[in-house]
Design a protein around this motif. Structure first.
Motif, PDB file in Angstrom:
ATOM      1  N   ASP A   1     -59.319 -73.230  66.983  1.00  0.00           N
ATOM      2  CA  ASP A   1     -58.958 -73.213  65.360  1.00  0.00           C
ATOM      3  C   ASP A   1     -60.256 -73.941  64.420  1.00  0.00           C
ATOM      4  N   ILE A   2     -60.490 -74.324  65.738  1.00  0.00           N
ATOM      5  CA  ILE A   2     -62.727 -75.619  65.392  1.00  0.00           C
ATOM      6  C   ILE A   2     -62.983 -74.160  64.747  1.00  0.00           C
TER       7      ILE A   2
ATOM      8  N   LYS B   1     -62.680 -72.776  61.030  1.00  0.00           N
ATOM      9  CA  LYS B   1     -62.968 -74.505  60.187  1.00  0.00           C
ATOM     10  C   LYS B   1     -63.848 -74.839  59.700  1.00  0.00           C
TER      11      LYS B   1
ATOM     12  N   PRO C   1     -67.772 -75.263  58.507  1.00  0.00           N
ATOM     13  CA  PRO C   1     -68.157 -75.555  57.184  1.00  0.00           C
ATOM     14  C   PRO C   1     -69.576 -73.644  57.234  1.00  0.00           C
TER      15      PRO C   1
ATOM     16  N   GLN D   1     -73.280 -80.818  58.724  1.00  0.00           N
ATOM     17  CA  GLN D   1     -73.523 -82.134  59.069  1.00  0.00           C
ATOM     18  C   GLN D   1     -71.657 -82.530  60.379  1.00  0.00           C
ATOM     19  N   VAL D   2     -71.489 -81.403  60.570  1.00  0.00           N
ATOM     20  CA  VAL D   2     -69.825 -81.452  61.483  1.00  0.00           C
ATOM     21  C   VAL D   2     -70.201 -81.451  62.720  1.00  0.00           C
ATOM     22  N   TYR D   3     -69.555 -82.179  63.353  1.00  0.00           N
ATOM     23  CA  TYR D   3     -70.154 -82.434  65.360  1.00  0.00           C
ATOM     24  C   TYR D   3     -68.501 -82.315  66.394  1.00  0.00           C
ATOM     25  N   TYR D   4     -68.690 -81.399  67.442  1.00  0.00           N
ATOM     26  CA  TYR D   4     -67.290 -81.706  67.812  1.00  0.00           C
ATOM     27  C   TYR D   4     -67.879 -81.844  69.149  1.00  0.00           C
TER      28      TYR D   4
ATOM     29  N   ARG E   1     -60.222 -79.798  59.422  1.00  0.00           N
ATOM     30  CA  ARG E   1     -61.267 -80.680  60.672  1.00  0.00           C
ATOM     31  C   ARG E   1     -61.318 -81.557  61.144  1.00  0.00           C
TER      32      ARG E   1
ATOM     33  N   LEU F   1     -57.359 -80.856  63.159  1.00  0.00           N
ATOM     34  CA  LEU F   1     -57.022 -80.448  64.706  1.00  0.00           C
ATOM     35  C   LEU F   1     -57.237 -81.363  65.946  1.00  0.00           C
TER      36      LEU F   1
ATOM     37  N   LYS G   1     -63.210 -84.854  70.818  1.00  0.00           N
ATOM     38  CA  LYS G   1     -63.296 -85.688  69.222  1.00  0.00           C
ATOM     39  C   LYS G   1     -64.394 -85.194  67.999  1.00  0.00           C
ATOM     40  N   LEU G   2     -64.355 -85.746  66.971  1.00  0.00           N
ATOM     41  CA  LEU G   2     -64.623 -85.322  65.881  1.00  0.00           C
ATOM     42  C   LEU G   2     -65.831 -86.163  65.099  1.00  0.00           C
ATOM     43  N   LYS G   3     -66.717 -85.547  64.581  1.00  0.00           N
ATOM     44  CA  LYS G   3     -67.730 -86.521  63.818  1.00  0.00           C
ATOM     45  C   LYS G   3     -68.285 -85.515  62.565  1.00  0.00           C
ATOM     46  N   GLU G   4     -68.007 -86.288  61.517  1.00  0.00           N
ATOM     47  CA  GLU G   4     -68.937 -85.363  60.073  1.00  0.00           C
ATOM     48  C   GLU G   4     -69.557 -86.522  59.384  1.00  0.00           C
TER      49      GLU G   4
END
Lengths: 370, 370
Positions: free
Chosen positions: A76-77, A80, A82, A103-106, B271, B274, B304-307
């Motif tokens: 799923d991640i 999504k 970018p 800019q996305v960090y999981y 995102r 999720l 966790k997510l950070k963006e």
């Protein structure tokens, strides 16, 4: 472990493997994707349910070798994210996974790959080859008739019958109907005898093969069956049961034979089943006399249907009651425009086959409704 | 009763009216279509659930006048008929319906039309008119925020607020968020005050009106609302409740205002959700400082997510926790490419509005998560 993925390639790999994850697993590791790098800038994405396994090979940029089990939410991640480029890293101490894209960090929790169940060693054993498009059709025309009930394990798979003459027959039945498809193979290892492939695995084979004419190799050995395309290696346990001899069930000749337009018959069965489905067994009655088939169905609550179809008939008049859903399902997998129905009596099986094609037939037991 | 239907016209009529059948009906007649001929070769197909009714007018060939209630299965049958022309006849003694089309003959049981509940007499009362496309947008931008819970009946509908100035405001809230859409109408009867239209009925209005600029008339009278297009007359009870005054909930000014690309924000919230959806309330945290918004979400199970999103900011830095699903839902009904977010503090409502459009705003209460 550190890998650079391309989003579309990784998505395709996860798509192909996710069907290998059973929702009945009790081992938590099996509810994820097992990712393992190889030394040549390729990696495997594996799913397995202790019966069937799918191994997808992906070429990509591997910066650090390693392995990890990632949870299904990973897919799923990925969908999504970018950017096309995805950096995937794993701390091999605690299996914490970081996924970076633009800019996305999981940060997600992975599992220890050492605890993933061992995959079976499968010898390549005996093999045969068959055009992918033919195999796909054979599966399509048989697998829908497999039994959904676990009480007769042999009927929960598709039977593959080999004979010395480079012939492979595929047969499926739920004991109310039976689908039989013949095919020509190149039987290099002279495989003979009978093997039952579970419905789930045969369905996966149908998905991973193309509609092209090119040959695919299939292997049978030590209780397993194995099939490999360029990107995917799929294996499954065989069903270790005796398939009953069904030859005596199949009528050798007929008293009545009719020829009819497949689409007309299908539409008519769908109309009949609107009422028939309310009763037991979806019963529709066929009354064949001269060049006419009268179709009737009846619901005590709603009402009744009567319609007439023109056809070409040889032999006796006949009345028979059948399950309309069974007729609809087989008509959907026949490609020819005309079908032949053969009857040997009101209480004997009916056979449906495509006209002028002796490679397929389908048998349906009547319902005792008169 | 005897009627010649054209299949496509009848299908369209049944399609439009079937949504008026509630699956909660206890009166069996309401689980069917009430068909009644008129003297001028037109007939009505009616569905009704004691709150809302849909009356569809159809011009067709009527050979014998009459009326009957047909079960919903009738629609399934019509869709499957082989020919365009359908002969529909009813024995007015026992309400047995026969449907003939080509070689197909159905007989289904109808119900006595005399036992169909009486439709309410609705005076046309006061009316206003509005372009169909504008009404459609106003419903689209508000009705999703209506409360699904029956505990606050006033919140289960969309509030229509009229003022003397030819203005109509539509407002919906579930007490966690609030959608407010302004619109211009032609208020011929000088309607004033507030009316609450149930969610189900307002959804039907949205379906029956076109995306064209032409005017539609709506009527309000004796506890009912009524709307008529060329083919359909739709009516519904109003919700007889007081809508609370929400003016004091809505912040009059802001401490922080940001401008951001709608699509970027929506992708980012999807995102975040999720992971957020696993926790309570879909919590996502926004941390706005200078020209950056840091978005974080957290699942104790998964990770966790950070963006970071770039934006244009006026006013103070701010941190706030919100329900990501609420943000996604409002962004989906905004057409403009840019949106503005206004904050008055971490524990005060956030407002989202399209940039350079003062006709719509949406308010979301923060979650107390810090």
């Amino acid at each position: 472990m550190k890998i650079i993925f391309q989003k579309d390639e990784l998505t395709e790999a996860l798509q192909a493997t996710q069907r290998g994850i059973s929702n009945k697993n009790t081992i938590p590791h099996l509810n994820g994707f097992f990712i393992q790098t190889h030394s040549d800038n390729t990696l495997s994405i594996i799913t397995y349910d202790l019966e069937m396994g799918i191994n997808y090979y992906l070429s990509t940029e591997i910066l650090e070798q390693g392995s990890v089990v990632v949870p299904t939410k990973f897919f799923d991640i990925i969908k999504k994210l970018p950017e096309d480029q995805i950096t995937f890293s794993v701390d091999q101490e605690n299996y914490l996974i970081t996924i970076e894209s633009g800019q996305v960090y999981y940060e997600i929790k992975g599992l220890d790959p050492e605890e993933y169940p061992k995959l079976p060693e499968i010898e390549e054993g005996k093999s045969f080859s068959i055009p992918e498009i033919l195999l796909k059709k054979m599966i399509h025309q048989t697998s829908f008739a497999v039994s959904k009930e676990e009480t007769k394990p042999a009927f929960t798979g598709v039977l593959c019958k080999f004979d010395s003459d480079n012939k492979l027959d595929m047969v499926a039945t739920d004991s109310y109907r039976l689908a039989w498809r013949k095919g020509k193979i190149s039987n290099d290892s002279q495989i003979s005898g009978e093997y039952i492939i579970p419905q789930k695995a045969i369905g996966q084979v149908q998905r991973i093969i193309s509609e092209e004419d090119k040959l695919i190799n299939l292997y049978l050995a030590n209780g397993y069956f194995l099939c490999e395309t360029e990107k995917v290696r799929l294996f499954s346990k065989l069903i270790d049961e005796e398939f009953p001899n069904l030859d005596q069930v199949i009528p050798k000749n007929y008293q009545t034979k009719v020829m009819i337009d497949r689409k007309f018959l299908q539409d008519s069965m769908e109309r009949a089943s609107l009422l028939a489905s309310e009763g037991a067994n979806n019963i529709v009655k066929l009354n064949i006399s001269e060049e006419n088939m009268e179709i009737t169905s009846n619901s005590p609550h709603t009402g009744k249907l009567k319609e007439d179809l023109q056809l070409y008939k040889e032999g006796d008049n006949i009345s028979i009651a059948l399950n309309a859903r069974f007729i609809i399902e087989v008509l959907k997998v026949i490609e020819e425009d005309q079908v032949e129905l053969e009857f040997t009596g009101s209480y004997s099986p009916m056979i449906i086959r495509p006209r002028e094609n002796d490679q397929y037939f389908h048998l349906i037991l009547p319902v005792r409704a008169f």
